[in-house]
Design a protein around this motif. Sequence first.
Motif, PDB file in Angstrom:
ATOM      1  N   THR A 186     -15.825  -6.804 -51.568  1.00 25.72           N
ATOM      2  CA  THR A 186     -17.174  -5.852 -50.680  1.00 25.72           C
ATOM      3  C   THR A 186     -18.257  -6.685 -51.866  1.00 25.72           C
ATOM      4  O   THR A 186     -19.479  -6.697 -50.405  1.00 25.72           O
ATOM      5  CB  THR A 186     -16.747  -4.297 -52.072  1.00 25.72           C
TER       6      THR A 186
ATOM      7  N   GLU B  17      -9.979  -9.591 -44.605  1.00 24.78           N
ATOM      8  CA  GLU B  17     -10.183  -9.294 -42.823  1.00 24.78           C
ATOM      9  C   GLU B  17     -10.920  -8.489 -43.239  1.00 24.78           C
ATOM     10  O   GLU B  17     -11.982  -8.384 -41.971  1.00 24.78           O
ATOM     11  CB  GLU B  17      -8.916  -8.978 -42.778  1.00 24.78           C
ATOM     12  N   GLN B  18     -11.794  -7.809 -43.781  1.00 27.19           N
ATOM     13  CA  GLN B  18     -13.229  -6.902 -43.738  1.00 27.19           C
ATOM     14  C   GLN B  18     -14.611  -7.850 -43.770  1.00 27.19           C
ATOM     15  O   GLN B  18     -15.479  -7.877 -43.336  1.00 27.19           O
ATOM     16  CB  GLN B  18     -13.185  -6.039 -45.353  1.00 27.19           C
TER      17      GLN B  18
ATOM     18  N   GLY C 219      -7.809  -8.168 -48.596  1.00 26.56           N
ATOM     19  CA  GLY C 219      -9.044  -7.370 -48.431  1.00 26.56           C
ATOM     20  C   GLY C 219      -9.910  -8.011 -47.504  1.00 26.56           C
ATOM     21  O   GLY C 219     -11.285  -8.088 -46.703  1.00 26.56           O
TER      22      GLY C 219
ATOM     23  N   ILE D 208     -19.357  -9.378 -48.779  1.00 27.88           N
ATOM     24  CA  ILE D 208     -19.523  -8.504 -48.006  1.00 27.88           C
ATOM     25  C   ILE D 208     -21.474  -8.411 -48.236  1.00 27.88           C
ATOM     26  O   ILE D 208     -21.955  -8.054 -46.629  1.00 27.88           O
ATOM     27  CB  ILE D 208     -18.801  -7.586 -47.442  1.00 27.88           C
TER      28      ILE D 208
END
Length: 154
Positions: free
Chosen positions: A79, A111-112, A109, A82
């Motif tokens: 997170t 793939e986010q 995670g 990103i």
Amino acid sequence: MSAQVAYLGTCVPDWVKELSSSDPLQRRLGAYALGEIGPAATEAVSDLAAALQDPVAFVRVWAAAALARVAPPGGESVTVLIAELGDELAFVRSLAAWHLGRLGPAFPGIEQALLPLRQLAGDMDPSVRVEAALALGMLEGKGAPPPELKSLST
């Protein structure tokens, strides 16, 4: 036990102290070293998580990358990385893309990150575009070398 684990002769608690330094380069070095130690530095997880809020973007990026290596199941690292893809500094965007690619396609995670990395194809900075493309190649399982390296194998 992990206090006996060291990187460059310095143990985990001393690297954790670097995360509180007034010098952002020292904080970045502390995060990097803890990431190099990896899962043996689990006592640093809360300090690395706190470093995700550092006022300096490149420190946040390195803290997220280190946290991913120390405590892989947590999705907080992805997170933060990103989020840093949108930083105003091209260096930070490039660094975040680089780290996302190195987490690998099996990282929880990850793939986010695919869509935000694809969106960097139009970035004004060439290093950001290249790192995003390389990260996508690694995460999508293509792993193709850059064109300049292909010419060396012929």
